[in-house]
Design a protein around this motif. Structure first.
Motif, short mmCIF file in Angstrom:
data_model
loop_
_atom_site.label_atom_id
_atom_site.label_comp_id
_atom_site.label_asym_id
_atom_site.label_seq_id
_atom_site.Cartn_x
_atom_site.Cartn_y
_atom_site.Cartn_z
N ARG A 154 5.76 -0.54 -2.77
CA ARG A 154 5.31 -0.40 -4.15
C ARG A 154 3.90 -0.96 -4.30
NH1 ARG A 154 4.24 -3.07 -8.54
NH2 ARG A 154 4.74 -5.08 -7.57
N GLN A 155 3.66 -2.14 -3.73
CA GLN A 155 2.34 -2.74 -3.82
C GLN A 155 1.29 -1.87 -3.13
OE1 GLN A 155 2.42 -6.78 -2.43
NE2 GLN A 155 3.94 -7.44 -3.92
N ARG B 296 1.52 1.44 -2.60
CA ARG B 296 1.38 2.69 -3.35
C ARG B 296 0.51 2.51 -4.59
NH1 ARG B 296 6.83 5.98 -4.66
NH2 ARG B 296 7.01 5.64 -2.41
N GLU B 297 0.60 1.34 -5.22
CA GLU B 297 -0.16 1.08 -6.44
C GLU B 297 -1.53 0.47 -6.17
OE1 GLU B 297 2.28 -1.20 -9.10
OE2 GLU B 297 3.87 0.32 -9.15
N THR C 28 1.43 8.12 0.38
CA THR C 28 0.92 7.01 -0.43
C THR C 28 1.31 5.63 0.08
OG1 THR C 28 2.89 7.11 -1.84
CG2 THR C 28 0.97 8.39 -2.55
#
Length: 270
Positions: A21-22, A24-25, A90
């Motif tokens: 998540r980190q 990808r963001e 991503t």
């Protein structure tokens, strides 16, 4: 040729889904050593489908540098065999883009480049066994210094398949001889993360002229009483694919891996 992205200190998330998540963001753009410890990490090679079978054969013939742990369906970026919601477009901190064997750019995602004929290969990474070494009391200086592991081109030749051939790339970790022997036994349990070392000691014996000047990653000083210990490295298939000079190849930037949901003990065979 500079294959590396600018270094940024990692967030060191403990959970692989949180790590992705980190990434990808855009919150984590640095190397992934020490990220989600205990989980399998992987090198990345993305090719057009017409070359996928030959590359699969290359990995099968060279299991030390190319331990294959996952392959996408053609055109599908979801690597569902490696975890929940793993989007290969991503979920790697930095991608290198090569056209006709030449590095043209490094990018944080490849959504614009993934196509209907794209096939992603994920190859086991030595970062997976590093947690086992640290847990057993073996110091890893690139962990201590928060740098990328040193990697070198060697004179060790791979077994060719189709257009894919070339020399093996190795990663190096300095340690005492006692720890080198212990590390060899530990990493032998991780065949899907390159397994035991391919060489211990004199770098010249495997074609490395200057240990202070790695081809990839950061220099790692060798202290008194230490020897260099070399493992087969997943940059090997990257280099092999580049030498084939395909129109488009996408890889991870060295040190910037895919973090999967597979526990490290599975990579180690139990």
């Amino acid at each position: 040729m500079n294959l590396q992205a600018p270094f940024q200190s990692p967030a060191r998330a403990a959970d692989p889904r949180e790590a992705r998540r980190q990434i990808r963001e855009g919150l984590h753009t640095g190397h992934t050593a020490g990220l989600a410890p205990g989980y399998l990490q992987g090198n990345l090679v993305i090719l057009p489908a017409e070359h996928a079978l030959d590359f699969f054969r290359f990995c099968q013939r060279n299991p030390k540098p190319c331990p294959l742990v996952g392959v996408s369906d053609t055109g599908n970026p979801d690597l569902f065999t490696l975890g929940t919601d793993v989007d290969i477009r991503t979920d790697v901190p930095s991608y290198n883009i090569f056209r006709d064997g030449v590095l043209t750019e490094s990018v944080p995602d490849i959504k614009a480049l993934w196509g209907e004929d794209s096939v992603a290969f994920v190859i086991g990474c030595s970062f997976t066994f590093e947690q086992a070494l640290v847990t057993d009391g073996i110091r890893l200086r690139h962990w201590d210094d928060d740098t990328t592991v040193s990697m070198y081109r060697t004179s060790i030749q791979t077994t060719p398949a189709g257009p894919f051939r070339g020399e093996m790339v190795v990663s190096m970790r300095p340690m005492t001889m006692a720890n080198a022997i212990k590390a060899a036994a530990i990493t032998a349990r991780f065949p899907h993360a390159h397994g035991a070392p391919v060489h211990i000691g004199d770098p010249a014996q495997i074609g490395i002229a200057d240990i202070a000047k790695p081809d990839f990653g950061d220099p790692t000083p060798i202290e008194d009483g230490e020897v260099p210990v070399f493992w087969a490295c997943g940059v090997t298939p990257q280099r092999t694919v580049l030498e084939a000079k395909l129109p488009l190849v996408i890889t991870h930037t060295p040190g910037h891996m895919l973090v999967t949901d597979i526990p490290g003990y599975e990579a180690g065979g139990g």
